[in-house]
Every structure is written in structure tokens, then in C-alpha cells.
Design an enzyme around this catalytic site. Sequence first.
Site, PDB file in Angstrom:
ATOM      1  N   LYS A 267       0.780  -1.228  -0.070  1.00  0.00           N
ATOM      2  CA  LYS A 267      -0.177  -0.002   0.030  1.00  0.00           C
ATOM      3  C   LYS A 267       0.973   1.143   0.120  1.00  0.00           C
ATOM      4  O   LYS A 267       2.156   1.110   0.488  1.00  0.00           O
ATOM      5  CB  LYS A 267      -1.049  -0.148   1.241  1.00  0.00           C
TER       6      LYS A 267
ATOM      7  N   TYR B 262     -12.585  -2.526  -3.574  1.00  0.00           N
ATOM      8  CA  TYR B 262     -12.919  -2.259  -2.152  1.00  0.00           C
ATOM      9  C   TYR B 262     -14.583  -2.555  -2.141  1.00  0.00           C
ATOM     10  O   TYR B 262     -14.968  -2.293  -0.911  1.00  0.00           O
ATOM     11  CB  TYR B 262     -12.386  -1.280  -1.101  1.00  0.00           C
TER      12      TYR B 262
ATOM     13  N   ARG C  11      -1.820 -14.483   4.832  1.00  0.00           N
ATOM     14  CA  ARG C  11      -2.778 -13.744   5.764  1.00  0.00           C
ATOM     15  C   ARG C  11      -1.865 -13.780   7.041  1.00  0.00           C
ATOM     16  O   ARG C  11      -2.086 -12.894   7.867  1.00  0.00           O
ATOM     17  CB  ARG C  11      -4.141 -14.503   5.929  1.00  0.00           C
TER      18      ARG C  11
ATOM     19  N   THR D  16      -5.106  -6.760  10.867  1.00  0.00           N
ATOM     20  CA  THR D  16      -5.783  -5.863  10.242  1.00  0.00           C
ATOM     21  C   THR D  16      -5.141  -4.439  11.119  1.00  0.00           C
ATOM     22  O   THR D  16      -4.473  -3.558  10.405  1.00  0.00           O
ATOM     23  CB  THR D  16      -7.265  -5.573  10.086  1.00  0.00           C
TER      24      THR D  16
ATOM     25  N   ARG E 244       2.662  -6.284   9.348  1.00  0.00           N
ATOM     26  CA  ARG E 244       1.972  -5.314   9.651  1.00  0.00           C
ATOM     27  C   ARG E 244       2.484  -4.886  11.046  1.00  0.00           C
ATOM     28  O   ARG E 244       2.574  -3.635  11.423  1.00  0.00           O
ATOM     29  CB  ARG E 244       0.372  -5.505   9.764  1.00  0.00           C
TER      30      ARG E 244
ATOM     31  N   ASN F 172      -1.890  -0.014   7.096  1.00  0.00           N
ATOM     32  CA  ASN F 172      -1.144  -0.972   7.466  1.00  0.00           C
ATOM     33  C   ASN F 172      -0.537  -1.798   6.588  1.00  0.00           C
ATOM     34  O   ASN F 172      -0.271  -3.007   6.536  1.00  0.00           O
ATOM     35  CB  ASN F 172      -2.381  -1.945   8.100  1.00  0.00           C
TER      36      ASN F 172
ATOM     37  N   HIS G   5      -2.211  -5.391   1.689  1.00  0.00           N
ATOM     38  CA  HIS G   5      -3.271  -6.054   1.344  1.00  0.00           C
ATOM     39  C   HIS G   5      -3.194  -7.585   1.086  1.00  0.00           C
ATOM     40  O   HIS G   5      -2.171  -7.991   0.549  1.00  0.00           O
ATOM     41  CB  HIS G   5      -4.039  -5.559   0.270  1.00  0.00           C
TER      42      HIS G   5
ATOM     43  N   GLU H 252      -9.381 -11.110  -7.116  1.00  0.00           N
ATOM     44  CA  GLU H 252      -8.719  -9.768  -6.971  1.00  0.00           C
ATOM     45  C   GLU H 252      -7.504  -9.929  -8.081  1.00  0.00           C
ATOM     46  O   GLU H 252      -6.882  -8.926  -8.646  1.00  0.00           O
ATOM     47  CB  GLU H 252      -8.073  -9.789  -5.593  1.00  0.00           C
TER      48      GLU H 252
HETATM   49  P1  IDP Z   1      -7.815  -6.958   6.081  1.00  0.00           P
HETATM   50  O1  IDP Z   1      -7.042  -5.932   5.009  1.00  0.00           O
HETATM   51  O2  IDP Z   1      -6.980  -7.289   7.251  1.00  0.00           O
HETATM   52  O3  IDP Z   1      -8.388  -8.006   4.999  1.00  0.00           O
HETATM   53  P2  IDP Z   1     -10.375  -5.704   6.091  1.00  0.00           P
HETATM   54  O4  IDP Z   1     -11.338  -5.974   7.127  1.00  0.00           O
HETATM   55  O5  IDP Z   1     -10.759  -6.357   4.864  1.00  0.00           O
HETATM   56  O6  IDP Z   1      -9.155  -5.959   6.691  1.00  0.00           O
HETATM   57  O7  IDP Z   1     -10.451  -4.254   5.742  1.00  0.00           O
HETATM   58  C1  IDP Z   1      -9.652  -3.692   4.359  1.00  0.00           C
HETATM   59  C2  IDP Z   1      -8.892  -2.516   4.924  1.00  0.00           C
HETATM   60  O8  IDP Z   1      -9.504  -1.598   5.223  1.00  0.00           O
HETATM   61  C3  IDP Z   1      -7.971  -2.913   6.025  1.00  0.00           C
HETATM   62  O9  IDP Z   1      -6.573  -3.393   5.620  1.00  0.00           O
HETATM   63  C4  IDP Z   1      -7.806  -1.487   6.403  1.00  0.00           C
HETATM   64  O10 IDP Z   1      -6.983  -0.569   5.646  1.00  0.00           O
HETATM   65  C5  IDP Z   1      -9.089  -0.748   6.337  1.00  0.00           C
HETATM   66  N1  IDP Z   1      -9.777  -0.915   7.530  1.00  0.00           N
HETATM   67  C6  IDP Z   1     -10.398  -1.989   8.143  1.00  0.00           C
HETATM   68  N2  IDP Z   1     -10.954  -1.696   9.295  1.00  0.00           N
HETATM   69  C7  IDP Z   1     -10.705  -0.216   9.490  1.00  0.00           C
HETATM   70  C8  IDP Z   1     -11.014   0.538  10.461  1.00  0.00           C
HETATM   71  O11 IDP Z   1     -11.985   0.323  11.423  1.00  0.00           O
HETATM   72  N3  IDP Z   1     -10.912   1.674  10.343  1.00  0.00           N
HETATM   73  C9  IDP Z   1     -10.259   2.159   9.280  1.00  0.00           C
HETATM   74  N4  IDP Z   1      -9.550   1.254   8.242  1.00  0.00           N
HETATM   75  C10 IDP Z   1     -10.151   0.183   8.423  1.00  0.00           C
HETATM   76 MG    MG Z   2      -9.801  -8.155   3.686  1.00  0.00          MG
END
Ligand code: IDP
Ligand code: MG
Length: 136
Positions: free
Chosen positions: A12, A52, A88, A94, A105, A115, A118, A129
Site C-alpha cells: 500500500k 474494495y 494472511r 488488520t 503489519r 497497515n 493487502h 482480485e
Molecule cells: P484486511 O486488510 O486485514 O483483510 P479488512 O477488514 O478486509 O482487513 O479491511 C480492509 C482494509 O480497510 C484494511 O486493511 C484497512 O486498511 C481498512 N480498515 C479496516 N478496518 C478499518 C477501521 O476500522 N478503520 C479504518 N480503516 C479500516
Molecule cells: Mg480484507
Amino acid sequence: MSNIEQTLSIIKPDAVERNLIEDIKSIFSKNNLVIKNSKKIHITKEEAAEFYKVHQSKPFYNDLCAYLASGPIVVMILEGVNAITLYREIMGATDPKKAEKNTIRKLFGISIDKNSVHGSDSTENAKKEIEFFFNN
Ligand code: IDP
Ligand code: MG
């Protein structure tokens, strides 16, 4: 029997900006994840919104899309045994604060939104994807 899978990885904007591409790639290779295809791109907010889409009902959706489009990213196809789950695991939770020691991360993430990486979360999403970025 070994289960060779492919998954989509994105480095990212926050990590590209801090020149962490090679550090992150070295973690892939240490974990036997092979980069099958890779490109550095800068997507539009509309493309990020499409990517997304599953998160469109979330309160952070708009910021998330703007963020992914805020600078260059590196998208990669990673291949290896159980690559989806393995990646993962090495990415970590996350929220970097909650991520296990030595995960990408934990090492590099700044915050829950910035973070650093992805990774696809299922076989179905990995396929979608990868197609999104590489089969068009
Ligand atoms: P992941 O990347 O670990 O799969 P997801 O729940 O799919 O997590 O969320 C996608 C992306 O959205 C996360 O990587 C993060 O950048 C962002 N994100 C997730 N939860 C939050 C939040 O509560 N606040 C702000 N950004 C978030
Ligand atoms: Mg995700």
C-alpha cells in the site's frame, strides 16, 4: 498432497512511500512465496472503490478508497503452498497494534488504515482480485 495456491498482495502507499518494497519482498521469499507477476501502479479513487466494493457499507469506505489511490502501490501475484492462508498469517492482524510479532503489519504498519499490505482472504476473492489487476 501439496496445495499450490495464488493470492493477491498489495504493498500500500504508506509502505511504497517509505521504500519498504524490498524489505517486504524479502519476507515473501523467506516464507517460500514466489512472486509470479508484479507491477507498480497508481490507481484512481474509482478503481479503488471497485476493488474494495465489499466494504462499501463500512464507515471507513470512503477514506479507504481515497487512501489506496493516494500514491503508487505494488500489486503482485504470490504463489506457494497454501499461499492464501500463509500470506494472511505473515501479514498479521488488520490493526498493526494487534498483529503478532514479526508479521509485516507489526513490523511496518502505522495504523489500522495505513497497515502497509493487502492480502486476499479466500480462494474466491484471490481469484477475483488477481483478475481485477492482471487479467484485463
Ligand atoms: P484486511 O486488510 O486485514 O483483510 P479488512 O477488514 O478486509 O482487513 O479491511 C480492509 C482494509 O480497510 C484494511 O486493511 C484497512 O486498511 C481498512 N480498515 C479496516 N478496518 C478499518 C477501521 O476500522 N478503520 C479504518 N480503516 C479500516
Ligand atoms: Mg480484507
